[in-house]
Design a protein around this motif. Structure first.
Motif, PDB file in Angstrom:
ATOM      1  N   ILE A   1     -79.373 -27.692 -58.355  1.00  0.00           N
ATOM      2  CA  ILE A   1     -80.092 -29.097 -57.268  1.00  0.00           C
ATOM      3  C   ILE A   1     -81.475 -28.299 -57.151  1.00  0.00           C
ATOM      4  O   ILE A   1     -82.340 -28.606 -56.908  1.00  0.00           O
ATOM      5  CB  ILE A   1     -79.414 -28.311 -55.740  1.00  0.00           C
ATOM      6  CG1 ILE A   1     -77.743 -28.457 -56.366  1.00  0.00           C
ATOM      7  CG2 ILE A   1     -80.152 -28.685 -55.258  1.00  0.00           C
ATOM      8  CD1 ILE A   1     -76.696 -28.489 -54.850  1.00  0.00           C
TER       9      ILE A   1
ATOM     10  N   ASN B   1     -78.055 -25.125 -46.355  1.00  0.00           N
ATOM     11  CA  ASN B   1     -78.688 -26.423 -45.886  1.00  0.00           C
ATOM     12  C   ASN B   1     -77.947 -27.031 -44.938  1.00  0.00           C
ATOM     13  O   ASN B   1     -79.165 -26.629 -43.730  1.00  0.00           O
ATOM     14  CB  ASN B   1     -78.556 -27.187 -47.003  1.00  0.00           C
ATOM     15  CG  ASN B   1     -79.173 -28.350 -47.087  1.00  0.00           C
ATOM     16  OD1 ASN B   1     -80.705 -28.332 -47.138  1.00  0.00           O
ATOM     17  ND2 ASN B   1     -79.157 -29.465 -47.620  1.00  0.00           N
TER      18      ASN B   1
ATOM     19  N   ILE C   1     -87.527 -30.470 -45.079  1.00  0.00           N
ATOM     20  CA  ILE C   1     -87.021 -31.010 -44.359  1.00  0.00           C
ATOM     21  C   ILE C   1     -86.328 -31.966 -45.360  1.00  0.00           C
ATOM     22  O   ILE C   1     -85.153 -32.399 -45.223  1.00  0.00           O
ATOM     23  CB  ILE C   1     -87.234 -31.599 -43.678  1.00  0.00           C
ATOM     24  CG1 ILE C   1     -87.768 -30.531 -42.482  1.00  0.00           C
ATOM     25  CG2 ILE C   1     -86.127 -31.949 -42.091  1.00  0.00           C
ATOM     26  CD1 ILE C   1     -88.980 -31.319 -40.671  1.00  0.00           C
TER      27      ILE C   1
ATOM     28  N   SER D   1     -84.048 -30.591 -48.128  1.00  0.00           N
ATOM     29  CA  SER D   1     -82.514 -30.407 -47.487  1.00  0.00           C
ATOM     30  C   SER D   1     -81.851 -31.861 -47.019  1.00  0.00           C
ATOM     31  O   SER D   1     -80.645 -31.956 -47.478  1.00  0.00           O
ATOM     32  CB  SER D   1     -83.108 -29.722 -46.280  1.00  0.00           C
ATOM     33  OG  SER D   1     -82.457 -28.698 -45.500  1.00  0.00           O
ATOM     34  N   LEU D   2     -82.963 -32.455 -46.183  1.00  0.00           N
ATOM     35  CA  LEU D   2     -81.920 -33.382 -46.106  1.00  0.00           C
ATOM     36  C   LEU D   2     -81.090 -34.815 -47.114  1.00  0.00           C
ATOM     37  O   LEU D   2     -79.571 -34.899 -46.731  1.00  0.00           O
ATOM     38  CB  LEU D   2     -82.069 -34.413 -45.048  1.00  0.00           C
ATOM     39  CG  LEU D   2     -82.712 -34.314 -43.573  1.00  0.00           C
ATOM     40  CD1 LEU D   2     -83.501 -35.844 -43.087  1.00  0.00           C
ATOM     41  CD2 LEU D   2     -80.914 -35.001 -43.167  1.00  0.00           C
TER      42      LEU D   2
ATOM     43  N   ILE E   1     -81.977 -29.246 -35.877  1.00  0.00           N
ATOM     44  CA  ILE E   1     -81.802 -29.887 -34.493  1.00  0.00           C
ATOM     45  C   ILE E   1     -81.390 -29.388 -33.804  1.00  0.00           C
ATOM     46  O   ILE E   1     -82.057 -30.037 -32.420  1.00  0.00           O
ATOM     47  CB  ILE E   1     -80.241 -30.609 -34.970  1.00  0.00           C
ATOM     48  CG1 ILE E   1     -80.179 -31.377 -36.514  1.00  0.00           C
ATOM     49  CG2 ILE E   1     -79.424 -31.713 -33.447  1.00  0.00           C
ATOM     50  CD1 ILE E   1     -79.021 -32.187 -36.221  1.00  0.00           C
TER      51      ILE E   1
ATOM     52  N   ARG F   1     -77.590 -39.300 -40.795  1.00  0.00           N
ATOM     53  CA  ARG F   1     -77.834 -40.601 -40.428  1.00  0.00           C
ATOM     54  C   ARG F   1     -78.445 -39.948 -38.645  1.00  0.00           C
ATOM     55  O   ARG F   1     -79.556 -40.004 -37.858  1.00  0.00           O
ATOM     56  CB  ARG F   1     -77.713 -41.509 -39.724  1.00  0.00           C
ATOM     57  CG  ARG F   1     -77.254 -42.729 -40.428  1.00  0.00           C
ATOM     58  CD  ARG F   1     -77.399 -43.818 -40.380  1.00  0.00           C
ATOM     59  NE  ARG F   1     -77.944 -44.455 -39.291  1.00  0.00           N
ATOM     60  CZ  ARG F   1     -78.318 -45.674 -39.379  1.00  0.00           C
ATOM     61  NH1 ARG F   1     -78.835 -45.587 -40.066  1.00  0.00           N
ATOM     62  NH2 ARG F   1     -78.743 -45.935 -38.359  1.00  0.00           N
ATOM     63  N   PHE F   2     -77.679 -38.936 -37.726  1.00  0.00           N
ATOM     64  CA  PHE F   2     -77.957 -38.596 -37.166  1.00  0.00           C
ATOM     65  C   PHE F   2     -79.373 -37.308 -36.930  1.00  0.00           C
ATOM     66  O   PHE F   2     -80.010 -37.099 -35.652  1.00  0.00           O
ATOM     67  CB  PHE F   2     -76.921 -37.531 -36.294  1.00  0.00           C
ATOM     68  CG  PHE F   2     -76.703 -36.705 -35.351  1.00  0.00           C
ATOM     69  CD1 PHE F   2     -77.181 -37.102 -33.711  1.00  0.00           C
ATOM     70  CD2 PHE F   2     -76.862 -35.406 -34.735  1.00  0.00           C
ATOM     71  CE1 PHE F   2     -76.921 -37.293 -32.840  1.00  0.00           C
ATOM     72  CE2 PHE F   2     -76.991 -34.932 -33.951  1.00  0.00           C
ATOM     73  CZ  PHE F   2     -77.295 -35.044 -32.557  1.00  0.00           C
ATOM     74  N   THR F   3     -79.206 -36.630 -37.688  1.00  0.00           N
ATOM     75  CA  THR F   3     -80.167 -35.337 -38.048  1.00  0.00           C
ATOM     76  C   THR F   3     -81.450 -36.206 -38.054  1.00  0.00           C
ATOM     77  O   THR F   3     -82.661 -35.972 -37.676  1.00  0.00           O
ATOM     78  CB  THR F   3     -80.247 -34.902 -39.310  1.00  0.00           C
ATOM     79  OG1 THR F   3     -78.604 -34.141 -39.285  1.00  0.00           O
ATOM     80  CG2 THR F   3     -81.196 -33.730 -39.396  1.00  0.00           C
ATOM     81  N   GLN F   4     -81.626 -37.552 -39.019  1.00  0.00           N
ATOM     82  CA  GLN F   4     -82.997 -37.989 -38.931  1.00  0.00           C
ATOM     83  C   GLN F   4     -83.473 -39.028 -37.395  1.00  0.00           C
ATOM     84  O   GLN F   4     -84.118 -39.027 -37.552  1.00  0.00           O
ATOM     85  CB  GLN F   4     -82.668 -39.625 -39.187  1.00  0.00           C
ATOM     86  CG  GLN F   4     -82.427 -39.282 -41.559  1.00  0.00           C
ATOM     87  CD  GLN F   4     -82.597 -40.212 -42.351  1.00  0.00           C
ATOM     88  OE1 GLN F   4     -83.132 -41.041 -41.620  1.00  0.00           O
ATOM     89  NE2 GLN F   4     -82.153 -40.342 -43.303  1.00  0.00           N
TER      90      GLN F   4
ATOM     91  N   LEU G   1     -80.362 -27.646 -41.361  1.00  0.00           N
ATOM     92  CA  LEU G   1     -80.421 -28.466 -40.874  1.00  0.00           C
ATOM     93  C   LEU G   1     -79.976 -28.684 -38.789  1.00  0.00           C
ATOM     94  O   LEU G   1     -80.340 -29.188 -37.779  1.00  0.00           O
ATOM     95  CB  LEU G   1     -80.027 -30.197 -41.398  1.00  0.00           C
ATOM     96  CG  LEU G   1     -80.509 -30.216 -43.053  1.00  0.00           C
ATOM     97  CD1 LEU G   1     -80.161 -31.756 -43.149  1.00  0.00           C
ATOM     98  CD2 LEU G   1     -82.230 -30.744 -42.232  1.00  0.00           C
TER      99      LEU G   1
ATOM    100  N   PHE H   1     -74.258 -37.153 -40.679  1.00  0.00           N
ATOM    101  CA  PHE H   1     -74.229 -36.314 -40.409  1.00  0.00           C
ATOM    102  C   PHE H   1     -76.129 -36.255 -40.397  1.00  0.00           C
ATOM    103  O   PHE H   1     -77.255 -36.119 -40.062  1.00  0.00           O
ATOM    104  CB  PHE H   1     -73.840 -35.046 -40.974  1.00  0.00           C
ATOM    105  CG  PHE H   1     -74.792 -33.683 -40.933  1.00  0.00           C
ATOM    106  CD1 PHE H   1     -74.678 -33.524 -39.232  1.00  0.00           C
ATOM    107  CD2 PHE H   1     -76.074 -32.761 -41.528  1.00  0.00           C
ATOM    108  CE1 PHE H   1     -75.881 -31.886 -39.266  1.00  0.00           C
ATOM    109  CE2 PHE H   1     -75.966 -31.853 -41.479  1.00  0.00           C
ATOM    110  CZ  PHE H   1     -76.327 -31.626 -40.262  1.00  0.00           C
TER     111      PHE H   1
ATOM    112  N   GLU I   1     -79.381 -33.175 -49.841  1.00  0.00           N
ATOM    113  CA  GLU I   1     -78.864 -33.082 -49.967  1.00  0.00           C
ATOM    114  C   GLU I   1     -77.539 -32.923 -49.395  1.00  0.00           C
ATOM    115  O   GLU I   1     -76.826 -32.775 -50.141  1.00  0.00           O
ATOM    116  CB  GLU I   1     -79.456 -31.543 -50.811  1.00  0.00           C
ATOM    117  CG  GLU I   1     -79.922 -31.238 -51.630  1.00  0.00           C
ATOM    118  CD  GLU I   1     -79.934 -31.228 -52.932  1.00  0.00           C
ATOM    119  OE1 GLU I   1     -78.490 -31.280 -53.492  1.00  0.00           O
ATOM    120  OE2 GLU I   1     -81.181 -31.997 -53.507  1.00  0.00           O
ATOM    121  N   VAL I   2     -77.996 -33.771 -48.398  1.00  0.00           N
ATOM    122  CA  VAL I   2     -76.810 -33.465 -47.145  1.00  0.00           C
ATOM    123  C   VAL I   2     -75.796 -35.115 -47.994  1.00  0.00           C
ATOM    124  O   VAL I   2     -76.206 -35.722 -47.684  1.00  0.00           O
ATOM    125  CB  VAL I   2     -77.308 -34.052 -46.444  1.00  0.00           C
ATOM    126  CG1 VAL I   2     -75.818 -34.173 -45.175  1.00  0.00           C
ATOM    127  CG2 VAL I   2     -77.862 -32.820 -45.359  1.00  0.00           C
ATOM    128  N   MET I   3     -74.874 -34.849 -47.997  1.00  0.00           N
ATOM    129  CA  MET I   3     -73.818 -35.889 -48.647  1.00  0.00           C
ATOM    130  C   MET I   3     -72.891 -36.599 -47.248  1.00  0.00           C
ATOM    131  O   MET I   3     -72.918 -37.925 -47.494  1.00  0.00           O
ATOM    132  CB  MET I   3     -72.868 -35.197 -49.156  1.00  0.00           C
ATOM    133  CG  MET I   3     -72.914 -34.441 -50.474  1.00  0.00           C
ATOM    134  SD  MET I   3     -73.638 -34.827 -51.789  1.00  0.00           S
ATOM    135  CE  MET I   3     -74.320 -34.292 -52.713  1.00  0.00           C
TER     136      MET I   3
END
Lengths: 295, 289
Positions: free
Chosen positions: A201, B19, A91, A94-95, B27, A105-108, B23, A103, A97-99
């Motif tokens: 990546i 990816n 996780i 994966s997180l 969620i 912060r919300f996932t965290q 996620l 999104f 790699e999120v730009m």
């Protein structure tokens, strides 16, 4: 004389420390000694039972129920240990790699949330969504043409996987945040160098991020190892008579023997065996992962 | 080395898509059960028992909350919980910071021994000594009192070491110069160190609040009388019908979920602060001797 002088000069500091030391003596050290003494005695409700050596320990080790809870503890805790170690890394990678930072912060925020809740709350939620009458999971299964509800929480074959899955659901987010914090502190020039070498990546994950996470992995592994034999609340909440044989663990055994059946000698002996195993596991792990070196 | 920039671009976006999907699924797995709980808690008794995936209250109703709060008297365990949490957290923070402050003094005789004594307590899980702890509480006359719950976990080695690490980041020369001015140790602690360590105090306060609020095993061990039940204990008899503590009552889903929501709300309220201080706390805790 000199020593006495320094002690006297700092007497107010010792005074401030006094409540803490008294607390630890009464509520940690004394119970440790007392527990060991009880484990050597034949327990009696009134007065002191006679010392019987390691009789209680032998009785525990010969108890088929103890053998069963040993297997259960290692199966469930082992599962939680392995999945709970690997999944948060995935996780976090994966997180990372999120730009879009919103999104991210919300996932965290969402994945860390269940860690705040007690096992009674989390257990209550799981019992509810796994319920055979109208529970969320069974309702979703009907979309896929499943007509009969599955009685998840009374099925022996589902019992241990459910324990593992619910523990991951509760705590994966927490562990993941530890990794993310470590990823943030990785020197960006390492990635720049990898870019220059034309790394993709996945290659950057494999050759830059993962090796940099090793110190955090060691901490997580050690903390998890120290915790695995003590699981109690989770099993107490989610267990029931139909699956008890599959999921009851060391601490539920101790609780049942000591508090419910009042066999304090047996319960204390079992608890001491667990304590010993925990110390041994911690020690071996520390050596294996070379925890004390290069940190 | 350049390769084909266009091809590279395409592969990246394909990766990003997978990816993002991964996620998103994650969620949903985390949040849908919570939405489900919320939706059912605000449904009427009848509609909460009907089949179907419920992500929105079918007929907005607070009857579940009314029943669990008033009829089942969840207010009583709730306020017991508030009491134990507030007193326990305040005492914990004070004692842990006091001990942490004492341990920063390099010249203190016996400091090493005291630190190892504290660290050993961190190796002993409370569960492993639950039987003798039960006996100690019994002998001190603490069984079936809320005081036993305040005392359980009153001090932890983790908090002490965390506060000590925080205090170490305050320049020690401040303590020394205050000492020159004739300030007592306790005064220096109160007037110099405490005000400069608000973030550290906030960190252990939040950690402690959460674990106090969720405290379950000690309550299970020590508390018998229903009027002294804490929230987790009351919730347990609400959600597990075949539990020994319940009298075999049947509770509709909306009542059970309202109970769960009530137990979650204080945690949700402090969640933004927990998030803010969490990483800081971890970093402090991980700093080694």
């Amino acid at each position: 004389m000199n020593l006495w002088k320094t002690v006297k000069r700092h007497y107010s500091l010792y005074l401030m420390l006094l409540p803490i030391l008294v607390y630890f003596i009464i509520f940690t050290y004394y119970p440790l000694v007392r527990g060991f003494i009880i484990s050597l005695q034949e327990f009696q409700m009134i007065g002191r039972g006679p010392f019987i050596g390691f009789q209680n320990y032998l009785e525990v080790l010969r108890d088929p129920q103890f053998i069963q809870v040993t297997i259960n503890t290692f199966m469930i805790s082992g599962g939680i240990l392995i999945v709970g170690f690997v999944f948060p890394i995935i996780i976090a990678l994966s997180l990372n790699e999120v730009m879009q930072s919103v999104f991210k912060r919300f996932t965290q925020t969402v994945i860390y949330l269940p860690h705040l809740f007690s096992w009674v709350i989390v257990g209550g939620i799981w019992i509810f969504i796994l319920s055979p009458d109208g529970g969320l999971i069974n309702e979703i299964l009907t979309w896929f043409g499943k007509e009969e509800s599955i009685h998840f929480l009374v099925r022996e074959d589902y019992a241990r996987p459910i324990m593992i899955a619910s523990a991951i659901w509760k705590d994966a987010g927490y562990t993941c945040i530890l990794y993310l914090a470590a990823i943030v502190s990785i020197n960006p020039s390492l990635y720049e160098a990898a870019d220059m070498d034309g790394a993709g990546i996945l290659q950057k994950m494999r050759y830059v991020t993962l090796p940099q996470l090793v110190p955090t992995m060691k901490i997580v592994l050690l903390l998890n190892i120290m915790g695995i034999l003590r699981i109690f609340d989770q099993v107490y909440v989610l267990s029931n008579s139909a699956i008890a044989n599959e999921v009851d663990v060391f601490m539920t055994y101790t609780y049942e023997k000591g508090i419910l059946q009042f066999q304090m000698g047996i319960a204390s002996a079992a608890a001491f065996l667990v304590l010993l195993m925990t110390l041994l596991l911690t020690f071996v792990t520390r050596k294996l992962i070379r925890y004390d070196e290069g940190m | 080395m350049q390769g084909s920039p266009k091809k590279y671009q395409k592969r990246v976006s394909y990766f990003q898509l997978c990816n993002g999907l991964f996620l998103l699924v994650l969620i949903l797995v985390m949040i849908i059960p919570l939405i489900n709980v919320w939706a059912v808690s605000f449904s009427s008794g009848i509609s909460s028992m009907e089949p179907g995936v419920k992500l929105w209250p079918a007929d907005f109703s607070v009857s579940g909350y009314q029943r669990v709060w008033q009829t089942l008297e969840l207010w009583r365990p709730f306020f017991n919980n508030v009491l134990v949490t507030v007193i326990g957290t305040a005492a914990h923070v004070l004692l842990a910071s006091m001990a942490g402050y004492v341990l920063i003094h390099p010249k203190l005789v016996g400091r090493k021994i005291i630190v190892s004594m504290i660290m050993i307590t961190m190796m002993v899980p409370a569960e492993a000594i639950m039987i003798p702890l039960y006996i100690v509480n019994k002998e001190l006359g603490l069984l079936d009192t809320l005081a036993s719950l305040v005392i359980s976990g009153l001090i932890s080695g983790f908090s002490i070491l965390l506060m000590r690490n925080y205090f170490l980041s305050v320049p020690y020369s401040l303590a020394e110069s205050a000492q020159m001015d004739g300030a007592s140790d306790f005064k220096i602690f109160r007037k110099v160190y405490m005000p400069m360590s608000v973030p550290g105090l906030a960190t252990i306060m939040l950690f402690e609040f959460v674990s106090r609020w969720n405290q379950f095993t000690p309550a299970l061990l020590y508390i018998n009388s229903p009027e002294k039940y804490t929230l987790q204990l009351a919730l347990m008899s609400l959600i597990v019908p075949d539990d020994a503590t319940s009298s075999g009552d049947f509770f509709a889903n909306n009542v059970q979920m309202a109970g769960i929501m009530i137990a979650m709300i204080p945690l949700l309220v402090i969640y933004p602060f927990v998030q803010k201080y969490f990483i800081r706390g971890i970093n402090l805790g991980a700093t080694k001797e």
